[in-house]
Design an enzyme around this catalytic site. Structure first.
Site, PDB file in Angstrom:
ATOM      1  N   LEU A 197      13.137  62.610  10.243  1.00 12.60           N
ATOM      2  CA  LEU A 197      13.889  61.356  10.181  1.00 12.60           C
ATOM      3  C   LEU A 197      15.293  61.503  10.752  1.00 12.60           C
ATOM      4  CD1 LEU A 197      12.820  60.126   6.641  1.00 12.60           C
ATOM      5  CD2 LEU A 197      12.440  58.884   8.780  1.00 12.60           C
ATOM      6  N   ASN A 216      21.185  62.340   5.133  1.00 14.69           N
ATOM      7  CA  ASN A 216      19.738  62.464   5.266  1.00 14.69           C
ATOM      8  C   ASN A 216      19.202  63.847   4.879  1.00 14.69           C
ATOM      9  OD1 ASN A 216      17.003  61.706   6.637  1.00 14.69           O
ATOM     10  ND2 ASN A 216      17.644  63.558   7.703  1.00 14.69           N
ATOM     11  N   TYR A 224      13.090  66.327  -7.405  1.00 12.60           N
ATOM     12  CA  TYR A 224      13.327  65.455  -6.249  1.00 12.60           C
ATOM     13  C   TYR A 224      13.499  63.994  -6.680  1.00 12.60           C
ATOM     14  CZ  TYR A 224      12.173  63.122  -1.785  1.00 12.60           C
ATOM     15  OH  TYR A 224      12.174  62.331  -0.670  1.00 12.60           O
ATOM     16  N   LYS A 237      16.824  61.688  -6.122  1.00 12.07           N
ATOM     17  CA  LYS A 237      16.771  60.458  -5.338  1.00 12.07           C
ATOM     18  C   LYS A 237      17.145  59.239  -6.178  1.00 12.07           C
ATOM     19  CE  LYS A 237      15.707  62.014  -1.270  1.00 12.07           C
ATOM     20  NZ  LYS A 237      16.740  62.000  -0.213  1.00 12.07           N
TER      21      LYS A 237
END
Length: 306
Positions: free
Chosen positions: A21, A102, A173, A177
């Site tokens: 990404l 990112n 994770y 997030k």
């Protein structure tokens, strides 16, 4: 609106831009006319060191197409590394307009098997790796605003469906997030006075990080067919949110997958029971179950048994 001039004149920092990404975002910004600082440590998907220098390769791709790019191997989750991201952009290009956070990696385990070091490492690179670059970029933009040079700045953070719904085997994770989503809302409120807009992205794409999680479901399509899971599908929204065209849009969370763009709707009070005085624990079962019956059922956690 001309795509090739959407970000013309802007200086953009993209962390984790060596692959997946981040690489797609960096190339898309360059095509839109931005000068790009390509940041990447060049680590493996689990954060361990690797010998490759993908950031230099991406910067070379940008230059080969006539764009301007510089390379950073700074650790965005380290205070001096995050500060140097801002300093490098200013030294090389004379300004900073957009920060795209990112960088990240995975160390998946079920919670009972999750080692503390794997928890700390994932929280560090994702959550701390968003906080520190934002802090140093915002400090620069605050100084610019106080000097009478009002910024028109943008921050695009990277959350995840795991951070919104949870994901089995990804407690570290998912927690990181989810924290990024809340951090985005706070930053949008605090940085608005300095001319900074802050939004978050929930991407769905085929990358090194997702290929193991979605093994067998993310294969590239036949030649000529639209590849819904290509990372390049996500980048147009990032470029838009990082440009001046997104004026007035801040504190929001967007999902991008294939040709779909969605606005995500976060926590809201669904139903309320007010006794007017303190509840006794023994009388709460009925009211709580009635509230739940009036409220939408939560979406299932990714990977949970149906």
């Amino acid at each position: 609106m001309d795509t090739h001039s959407l970000a013309r004149g802007r200086v953009v920092v993209v962390t984790g831009a060596g692959r997946g990404l981040g690489r797609a975002h960096a190339l898309a910004f360059a095509r839109a006319g931005a000068r790009v600082l390509v940041n990447d440590l060049g680590v493996a998907p689990d954060g361990t060191s690797a010998q490759e220098t993908p950031a230099a390769q991406v910067a070379g791709e940008i230059r080969a197409c006539g764009g301007e790019a510089a390379v950073s191997a700074d650790d965005a989750a380290d205070p001096s590394g995050a500060a140097n991201l801002v300093h490098t952009a200013l030294d090389r290009f004379g300004r900073l307009d957009t920060l795209v956070n990112n960088a990240g990696f995975l160390r998946d385990r079920m919670l009972v098997n999750l080692d503390e070091s794997d928890w700390d490492a994932v929280i560090r690179v994702h959550l701390r790796g968003h906080f520190l670059p934002m802090k140093h970029a915002a400090a620069h933009w605050r100084a610019e605003a106080k000097a009478g040079r009002a910024p028109d700045a943008r921050i695009v953070n990277t959350s995840s469906g795991a951070g919104l719904l949870g994901a089995v085997g990804q407690g570290n994770y998912a927690a990181a997030k989810a924290g990024i989503t809340a951090l985005t809302l706070v930053a949008a409120a605090e940085f608005a006075r300095y001319g900074v807009q802050v939004n978050a992205l929930v991407p769905a794409a085929r990358t090194r990080m997702t290929e193991r999680v979605f093994a067998g479901t993310m294969a590239p399509p036949p030649d000529g067919a639209f590849d819904e899971m290509a990372p390049e599908n996500v980048s147009p929204l990032v470029v838009y949110l990082g440009s001046t065209a997104s004026h007035g849009i801040t504190g929001r969370v967007f999902e991008a997958e294939g040709g779909r763009v969605s606005v995500m709707d976060g926590w809201h009070r669904a139903a309320t029971a007010d006794k007017g005085s303190r509840w006794d624990p023994g009388e709460l079962d009925g009211p709580v179950r009635e509230l739940l019956s009036k409220s939408p059922a939560p979406s299932p956690v990714y990977g949970a048994a149906e």
